[in-house]
Write a protein that holds these residues in place. Structure first.
Motif, mmCIF file in Angstrom:
data_model
loop_
_atom_site.group_PDB
_atom_site.id
_atom_site.type_symbol
_atom_site.label_atom_id
_atom_site.label_comp_id
_atom_site.label_asym_id
_atom_site.label_seq_id
_atom_site.Cartn_x
_atom_site.Cartn_y
_atom_site.Cartn_z
ATOM 1 N N LEU A 22 28.477 -4.258 35.584
ATOM 2 C CA LEU A 22 29.483 -5.316 35.766
ATOM 3 C C LEU A 22 30.143 -5.621 34.430
ATOM 4 N N ILE A 23 29.296 -5.743 33.399
ATOM 5 C CA ILE A 23 29.839 -6.015 32.058
ATOM 6 C C ILE A 23 29.152 -5.109 31.038
ATOM 7 N N SER A 24 29.919 -4.710 30.018
ATOM 8 C CA SER A 24 29.375 -3.777 29.026
ATOM 9 C C SER A 24 29.770 -4.228 27.628
ATOM 10 N N ALA A 25 28.797 -4.243 26.737
ATOM 11 C CA ALA A 25 29.093 -4.562 25.333
ATOM 12 C C ALA A 25 29.563 -3.277 24.645
ATOM 13 N N PRO A 26 30.535 -3.384 23.736
ATOM 14 C CA PRO A 26 31.002 -2.177 23.035
ATOM 15 C C PRO A 26 29.850 -1.410 22.388
ATOM 16 N N GLN A 27 28.865 -2.150 21.857
ATOM 17 C CA GLN A 27 27.729 -1.486 21.197
ATOM 18 C C GLN A 27 27.010 -0.557 22.165
ATOM 19 N N GLY A 28 26.752 -1.053 23.387
ATOM 20 C CA GLY A 28 26.062 -0.247 24.395
ATOM 21 C C GLY A 28 26.887 0.961 24.803
ATOM 22 N N VAL A 29 28.200 0.739 24.909
ATOM 23 C CA VAL A 29 29.086 1.849 25.279
ATOM 24 C C VAL A 29 29.013 2.935 24.201
ATOM 25 N N HIS A 30 29.033 2.523 22.926
ATOM 26 C CA HIS A 30 28.947 3.493 21.826
ATOM 27 C C HIS A 30 27.645 4.275 21.895
ATOM 28 N N VAL A 31 26.556 3.534 22.088
ATOM 29 C CA VAL A 31 25.231 4.158 22.045
ATOM 30 C C VAL A 31 25.087 5.179 23.181
ATOM 31 N N VAL A 32 25.446 4.767 24.404
ATOM 32 C CA VAL A 32 25.303 5.672 25.552
ATOM 33 C C VAL A 32 26.255 6.871 25.407
ATOM 34 N N SER A 33 27.489 6.587 25.010
ATOM 35 C CA SER A 33 28.477 7.666 24.921
ATOM 36 C C SER A 33 28.127 8.669 23.832
ATOM 37 N N LYS A 34 27.555 8.151 22.756
ATOM 38 C CA LYS A 34 27.192 9.048 21.645
ATOM 39 C C LYS A 34 26.067 9.997 22.073
ATOM 40 N N ARG A 35 25.061 9.435 22.761
ATOM 41 C CA ARG A 35 23.929 10.256 23.195
ATOM 42 C C ARG A 35 24.289 11.138 24.396
ATOM 43 N N PHE A 36 25.046 10.553 25.343
ATOM 44 C CA PHE A 36 25.325 11.273 26.600
ATOM 45 C C PHE A 36 26.829 11.239 26.885
ATOM 46 N N PRO A 37 27.612 12.009 26.141
ATOM 47 C CA PRO A 37 29.068 11.885 26.283
ATOM 48 C C PRO A 37 29.596 12.286 27.661
ATOM 49 N N ARG A 38 28.780 12.996 28.441
ATOM 50 C CA ARG A 38 29.274 13.423 29.756
ATOM 51 C C ARG A 38 28.873 12.466 30.881
ATOM 52 N N VAL A 39 28.099 11.438 30.545
ATOM 53 C CA VAL A 39 27.784 10.416 31.554
ATOM 54 C C VAL A 39 28.995 9.491 31.685
ATOM 55 N N LYS A 40 29.446 9.258 32.916
ATOM 56 C CA LYS A 40 30.588 8.343 33.097
ATOM 57 C C LYS A 40 30.056 6.903 33.172
ATOM 58 N N ILE A 41 30.730 6.010 32.465
ATOM 59 C CA ILE A 41 30.361 4.588 32.528
ATOM 60 C C ILE A 41 31.500 3.866 33.247
ATOM 61 N N VAL A 42 31.164 3.172 34.317
ATOM 62 C CA VAL A 42 32.181 2.412 35.058
ATOM 63 C C VAL A 42 31.796 0.935 34.968
ATOM 64 N N THR A 43 32.741 0.113 34.542
ATOM 65 C CA THR A 43 32.434 -1.305 34.343
ATOM 66 C C THR A 43 33.614 -2.158 34.755
ATOM 67 N N SER A 44 33.355 -3.477 34.943
ATOM 68 C CA SER A 44 34.493 -4.319 35.326
ATOM 69 C C SER A 44 35.043 -5.101 34.136
ATOM 70 N N GLU A 45 34.236 -5.319 33.096
ATOM 71 C CA GLU A 45 34.781 -5.953 31.892
ATOM 72 C C GLU A 45 34.010 -5.516 30.652
ATOM 73 N N ILE A 46 34.722 -5.428 29.553
ATOM 74 C CA ILE A 46 34.093 -5.139 28.260
ATOM 75 C C ILE A 46 33.831 -6.472 27.579
ATOM 76 N N GLU A 47 32.642 -6.625 27.061
ATOM 77 C CA GLU A 47 32.263 -7.878 26.423
ATOM 78 C C GLU A 47 32.717 -7.933 24.979
ATOM 79 N N PHE A 48 32.540 -9.125 24.415
ATOM 80 C CA PHE A 48 32.921 -9.259 23.030
ATOM 81 C C PHE A 48 31.924 -8.584 22.100
ATOM 82 N N GLY A 49 30.660 -8.670 22.419
ATOM 83 C CA GLY A 49 29.643 -8.033 21.572
ATOM 84 C C GLY A 49 28.256 -8.549 21.900
#
Ligand SMILES: Nc1ncnc2c1ncn2[C@@H]1O[C@H](COP(=O)(O)OP(=O)(O)O)[C@@H](O)[C@H]1O
Ligand SMILES: Nc1ccn([C@@H]2O[C@H](COP(=O)(O)O)[C@@H](O)[C@H]2O)c(=O)n1
Ligand SMILES: [Mg+2]
Length: 489
Positions: A421-448
């Protein structure tokens, strides 16, 4: 602080340290860090970065509010606030009310510019303000003011916002919406008759007596102060796009979706923002929290399903015609991260009849250490597409644990869609860096994340609020501290 390569910053985050100091706005396009290392709160709150102030002027009904809405929609991961000059109309005295048709609402003197200036100065310096609430039917401000919090971007819009040089000087960018006079008049007639309940004769009289002359005498002459002139207002997608890109560059913040092409943020609408407003409110009851969280979860699930591969399929309609469509992917399962992820299971079941749903339990020890302690996955999971369910992506540690397990069980990285539902930029960075082919779908990006690694602004402990085991009650007293953070008493 000296420059650090972007990979180093991301690696530090991935190692479970420094989350509270990683800010997307410290990363410039060339991959170096800029500015001081700061805790993850607003740049305004830290006092090291002033908000970006945009002025939007133009004739009445030129499309100023429409342009502002488009800018806000595109700046979806920024905190943006709009202040309208209309809020600062002087209320009419009883005497003036009797002769309201002789009152010139398009003259600079109709506005309390001193109050507007002081509100804008406070916002620019990171202080919350009370903006008057003007009523077009009573011609007075109502008692309840609108509390406006400092934000990354402040938009001041109104017919005469470029008129006073002191107000102009507060602006980092000045936009003039330039729309044909006939179009403005047509829109005004429609708006004033339908929305303000005025008769057409009054509207036309006001237009020829005040609106048109004031446009020529006061509004049009301020066009020269504009940095950008937008012909056709809201129809001009290219201009809006360029403006948004410029704002992002100036803020040093880049669209997370461009940085991470595996991230999909669902297109925001006022409905979605409204639902978020309710579930983020600490005073919302459990009943309402569940209702609106369910609605949002359903949207995220539907969006996530849209990323599954489809096969073309033709069917014959009852009219005997051929309809060429697509067929749903069959090899699918959901995996919920216990406990809050379980709140997303119903929405997934409602969309995918009979879908298998497994579970993963990750125990949180402090926040650096997360331990996988239980899992129950479909036996043939390696051959399935997996919808991983967790409403909140914070540090990314739980997600990394969960995704690592799925990969160990033979699931292909490209077959994982992580739904939040909500994703912090930090989490997006961490997941994307480790698993760049995993798709992340969210409804809002958080401030941090805050110093306790909690997502901000966030919505508290999701599982507790959803399953009713929290101690947030509608009567729970709270206050906003000097940095505008909610503190429970
Ligand atoms: N590009 C457009 N096409 C069609 N209608 C528009 C467009 N831009 C604005 N409108 C409509 O015109 C009216 C005035 O637009 P608005 O953005 O409120 O103007 P302003 O804030 O400058 O007075 C609104 O009813 C709005 O929906
Ligand atoms: N009581 C009022 C106050 C203002 N107006 C008109 O509103 C126009 C400005 O609003 P925009 O959204 O178009 O910027 C301006 O032309 C005023 O004449 C009014 O009619 N009644
Ligand atoms: Mg407007």
């Amino acid at each position: 602080m000296g420059s650090r390569p972007v990979d180093e910053v991301l690696d530090a985050a991935a190692a479970g340290v420094h989350y509270s100091t990683l800010r997307l706005d410290e990363l410039n396009i060339n991959g170096s860090m800029t500015g001081e290392e700061q805790p993850t709160t607003s740049g305004v709150e830290n006092g090291h970065q002033e908000p970006f102030v945009i002025g939007v002027a133009g004739g009445a009904s030129s499309g100023k509010s429409t342009v502002c809405k488009m800018i806000i929609d595109q700046l979806r991961d920024q905190r943006v606030v709009v202040v309208t000059q209309e809020s600062f109309y002087y209320g009419l005295s009883d005497e003036e009310l009797v002769h309201v048709h002789d009152y010139n609402f398009d003259h600079p003197d109709a506005f309390d510019t001193e109050l507007l200036l002081s509100c804008m100065e406070n916002l620019k310096h990171g202080k919350a303000v009370d903006i008057p609430n003007y009523n077009f039917k009573t011609y007075k401000s109502v008692a309840s003011a609108r509390k406006v919090n400092p934000s990354d971007v402040i938009i001041l819009e109104g017919i005469l916002v470029f008129h006073d040089s002191r107000v102009r000087d507060l602006m980092n960018m000045k936009i003039f919406v330039d729309t044909d006079a006939d179009v403005r008049l047509t829109r005004r007639i429609r708006r004033d008759t339908i929305e303000k309940g005025r008769d057409i004769k009054t509207v036309l009289d006001q237009y020829s007596k005040f609106v048109k002359p004031a446009f020529e005498d006061f509004i049009l002459p301020t066009k020269k102060y504009a940095d950008i002139i937008i012909p056709r207002g809201g129809d001009n997608d290219v201009a809006i796009d360029l403006i948004v890109q410029h704002i992002r560059t100036k803020l040093g913040q880049h669209d997370l979706c461009k940085v991470h092409p595996n991230l999909y943020v669902i297109q925001t609408t006022y409905q979605i923002r409204g639902m978020h407003t309710i579930i983020r409110d600490a005073a919302t009851t459990t009943h309402d929290f569940i209702f609106y969280a369910d609605r949002l979860i359903r949207l995220v699930v539907e969006h996530g399903l849209g990323h599954l591969p489809f096969k073309e399929k033709q069917v014959i309609t009852p009219t005997g015609s051929v309809y060429t469509g697509v067929e749903f992917s069959k090899r699918l399962c959901g995996i919920s991260v216990i406990r809050s992820g379980e709140s997303m299971e119903n929405a997934l079941r409602a969309c995918c009849k009979g879908i298998k749903i497994g579970k993963i339990l990750i125990h949180r020890e402090g926040d650096n250490g997360k331990q996988l302690i239980y899992h129950n996955l479909p036996k043939d999971i390696a051959n399935r597409h997996v919808l991983l369910l967790d409403p909140i992506l914070g540090t990314g540690n739980s997600a990394v644990q969960a995704i690592s397990l799925l990969l160990k069980k033979g699931v292909q990285e490209t077959n994982i869609i992580f739904l939040n539902l909500i994703s912090a930029p930090q989490g997006v960075h961490v997941v994307s860096k480790r698993f760049p082919r995993v798709k992340i779908v969210t409804s809002e990006i958080e401030f941090g994340l805050n110093d306790d690694f909690r997502v901000i602004p966030g919505m508290g402990e999701f599982g507790d609020r959803y399953f009713g085991t929290d101690d947030y009650q509608s009567s729970t007293p709270f206050f906003c501290d000097e940095k505008n953070r909610v503190r429970l008493l």
